[in-house]
Design a protein around this motif. Structure first.
Motif, PDB file in Angstrom:
ATOM      1  N   UNK A  60       0.838  -1.200   0.000  1.00 50.50           N
ATOM      2  CA  UNK A  60       0.000   0.000   0.000  1.00 50.50           C
ATOM      3  C   UNK A  60       0.874   1.251   0.000  1.00 50.50           C
ATOM      4  N   UNK A  61       1.863   1.245   0.887  1.00 53.29           N
ATOM      5  CA  UNK A  61       2.745   2.403   1.007  1.00 53.29           C
ATOM      6  C   UNK A  61       3.484   2.645  -0.312  1.00 53.29           C
ATOM      7  N   UNK A  62       4.040   1.561  -0.872  1.00 52.28           N
ATOM      8  CA  UNK A  62       4.838   1.719  -2.087  1.00 52.28           C
ATOM      9  C   UNK A  62       3.996   2.205  -3.253  1.00 52.28           C
ATOM     10  N   UNK A  63       2.746   1.722  -3.326  1.00 47.76           N
ATOM     11  CA  UNK A  63       1.892   2.147  -4.437  1.00 47.76           C
ATOM     12  C   UNK A  63       1.575   3.629  -4.355  1.00 47.76           C
ATOM     13  N   UNK A  64       1.655   4.212  -3.150  1.00 50.18           N
ATOM     14  CA  UNK A  64       1.327   5.624  -3.005  1.00 50.18           C
ATOM     15  C   UNK A  64       2.545   6.527  -3.042  1.00 50.18           C
ATOM     16  N   UNK A  65       3.710   5.951  -3.340  1.00 51.71           N
ATOM     17  CA  UNK A  65       4.913   6.781  -3.374  1.00 51.71           C
ATOM     18  C   UNK A  65       5.266   7.135  -4.810  1.00 51.71           C
ATOM     19  N   UNK A  66       6.092   8.163  -4.944  1.00 50.31           N
ATOM     20  CA  UNK A  66       6.563   8.541  -6.273  1.00 50.31           C
ATOM     21  C   UNK A  66       7.608   7.557  -6.752  1.00 50.31           C
ATOM     22  N   UNK A 117      16.970  -1.061  -7.419  1.00 52.53           N
ATOM     23  CA  UNK A 117      16.839   0.250  -8.055  1.00 52.53           C
ATOM     24  C   UNK A 117      15.394   0.715  -8.162  1.00 52.53           C
ATOM     25  N   UNK A 118      14.464  -0.151  -7.776  1.00 51.57           N
ATOM     26  CA  UNK A 118      13.062   0.218  -7.962  1.00 51.57           C
ATOM     27  C   UNK A 118      12.537   0.996  -6.777  1.00 51.57           C
ATOM     28  N   UNK A 119      11.610   1.900  -7.083  1.00 53.59           N
ATOM     29  CA  UNK A 119      10.956   2.628  -6.016  1.00 53.59           C
ATOM     30  C   UNK A 119       9.493   2.742  -6.398  1.00 53.59           C
ATOM     31  N   UNK A 120       8.676   3.133  -5.442  1.00 54.37           N
ATOM     32  CA  UNK A 120       7.268   3.373  -5.721  1.00 54.37           C
ATOM     33  C   UNK A 120       6.571   2.172  -6.322  1.00 54.37           C
ATOM     34  N   UNK A 121       5.815   2.431  -7.398  1.00 51.67           N
ATOM     35  CA  UNK A 121       4.991   1.367  -7.969  1.00 51.67           C
ATOM     36  C   UNK A 121       5.831   0.196  -8.471  1.00 51.67           C
TER      37      UNK A 121
END
Lengths: 319, 163
Positions: free
Chosen positions: A49-55, A218-222
């Motif tokens: 949930x947190x990651x899906x809402x991040x840039x 290297x991945x962030x967010x979605x």
């Protein structure tokens, strides 16, 4: 027909919904066994949930591969899910689209793109982890092949639904050395493919020692969320193949009634929970292998699977 | 009913035989003396289980006695004697010297297992008994793999030479 397609989609929902729970229960149990309190079993859901809402931050060096890989990693386990028995005892609509080999190739496709994406950004740790994942990958693949061929010797088929009905037909088939050796080889495969402890430490955050984790560095967010979720689903799918096809195909729905399929969910979750207990015991009682010992671990898995194949050929009187 | 029982016994027999073979492979992969000894104990337990199963099934006192002798000798006495006689440093060392590295030994062990199947093939064909079918090739494989590891473990040979 429409009903079986709906059930097939329902299986997808099951895998989508319960994969994070499986990961959560496993890490909680592991911490409990090591007399720590551990995060809540719902923590993976919160993380997603947190990651899906991040840039999302993407390196300017990255190409389309880096952007596409998370979607592939996410979708591939779902494809495999539609080929294997997760909740039902009888083949569903998409079951004959591909056999176990197709499933293995699908999972390999996801792994391949994840490794490419790790190389893509130019981060020095990415390629290191990617080359290690490939090392584990190419040692794992022959074992997968041999396991599937052995299965096809015994069941005369590589469609998982048919295999699953052959194994428990009689105690002779269930206790045959071929079956037992195959189970052990496949368990070792699951440990290697899922990045569990004798091969890789799933909770380690030290870049130099990472194997499986380094793909998502290297991945962030979605993107990170999809990679994570995809990895959890892959592990659940492998567990389902192990439990429902090879080890204990009991407790599945046997007819088309929707109520029975709903009833199958708790029984499968119970089976997975018991399996998780064993997995936790394995993980806490073993230490991570040194990198070059991994080839020995998987070599042993290969030998065991070939021994299973010999045993099944010779005891069935083909030769 | 009698048939189902016989089938279960044949199944369990085959299971124990498979685990005996697995223990033999385990012995080839382990580097530590302690581990090898543990695999030996486990393997002997399974062999004893085989003897008890078949003896129970056929009502043969000889086989039951054989199982007891197996437990008394290979599970209890031989590990005890080995633990007392072998020098301590052999136990404390993390890796025993080997002539051939582990992955190649594993492949060799596999080839030996296949060879065993072929060697006893004609013999097995003469008996319709499923117990012979399952156990004889695995016994032969165990024998060959044991002989191989006797050759490949360098430390043990050195130790025997010094005596």
């Amino acid at each position: 027909m429409a009903q079986t397609i709906l059930y097939n989609l329902f299986q997808l929902l099951f895998v989508l919904g319960f994969a994070p729970l499986y990961a959560g229960v496993m890490s909680k149990l592991k911490e409990n066994v090591q007399s720590k309190r551990g995060p809540s079993v719902l923590q993976p859901y919160r993380d997603l949930w947190k990651l899906f809402h991040k840039d999302e931050v993407v390196s300017s060096e990255a190409t389309w591969i880096f952007r596409a890989a998370p979607y592939l990693v996410f979708v591939v386990p779902l494809f495999v899910t539609s080929l294997i028995p997760v909740l039902t005892d009888y083949p569903l609509a998409f079951a004959f689209m591909g056999d176990m080999l197709a499933g293995g190739f699908f999972l390999a496709l996801g792994g391949f793109f994840a490794a490419l994406a790790a190389v893509d950004t130019g981060n020095p740790y990415g390629p290191m982890g990617a080359s290690r994942t490939r090392m584990v990958g190419f040692l794992v693949e022959p074992v997968f092949m041999i396991v599937f061929f052995t299965v096809s010797f015994v069941a005369q088929s590589t469609i998982p639904y048919i295999v699953q009905q052959k194994w428990v037909a009689s105690p002779t088939a269930f206790f045959s050395p071929a079956h037992i050796l195959l189970l052990i080889a496949f368990l070792m495969l699951i440990l290697a493919e899922g990045g569990r402890i004798p091969v890789d430490n799933p909770t380690g955050h030290f870049e130099l020692a990472m194997i499986d984790e380094s793909k998502g560095l290297e991945y962030s967010g979605r993107g990170a969320a999809l990679m994570k979720w995809g990895g959890q689903m892959k592990f659940l799918v492998l567990t389902c193949i192990f439990l429902n096809v090879l080890l204990a195909p009991w407790g599945l729905a046997t007819d088309l009634q929707f109520g029975h399929i709903l009833l199958a969910i708790p029984s499968i979750l119970l089976k997975i929970f018991l399996f998780t207990l064993n997995l936790v015991m394995i993980e806490t009682s073993l230490a991570k292998l040194r990198l070059f010992r991994i080839s020995e671990f998987l070599g042993a898995a290969f030998i065991i699977s070939v021994a299973a194949m010999i045993a099944s050929i010779f005891s069935s009187g083909v030769v | 009913m009698v048939n189902a029982r016989a089938e279960l016994i044949y199944g369990l027999n085959a299971l124990a035989a498979g685990l005996v073979l697995l223990a033999a492979f385990g012995m080839v992969t382990t580097r530590q003396m302690q581990g090898v000894l543990r695999f030996l104990i486990v393997q002997s337990l399974f062999v004893a289980a085989l003897a008890f199963l078949i003896g129970f099934n056929r009502g043969s006192i000889d086989l039951l006695a054989l199982g007891c002798i197996m437990i008394a000798s290979k599970v209890i006495t031989i590990p005890w004697v080995l633990r007392r006689m072998l020098p301590r440093d052999l136990y404390e060392r993390r890796e025993i010297d080997q002539l051939v590295n582990i992955p190649s030994s594993l492949l060799l062990a596999l080839l030996l297992a296949i060879a065993a199947e072929f060697l006893v093939g004609p013999l097995v064909a003469a008996f319709p008994d499923p117990v012979v079918h399952a156990n004889l090739p695995i016994g032969m494989a165990g024998l060959l793999i044991g002989a191989y590891s006797l050759i490949a473990r360098r430390d043990l040979r050195r130790w025997f030479k010094e005596r």
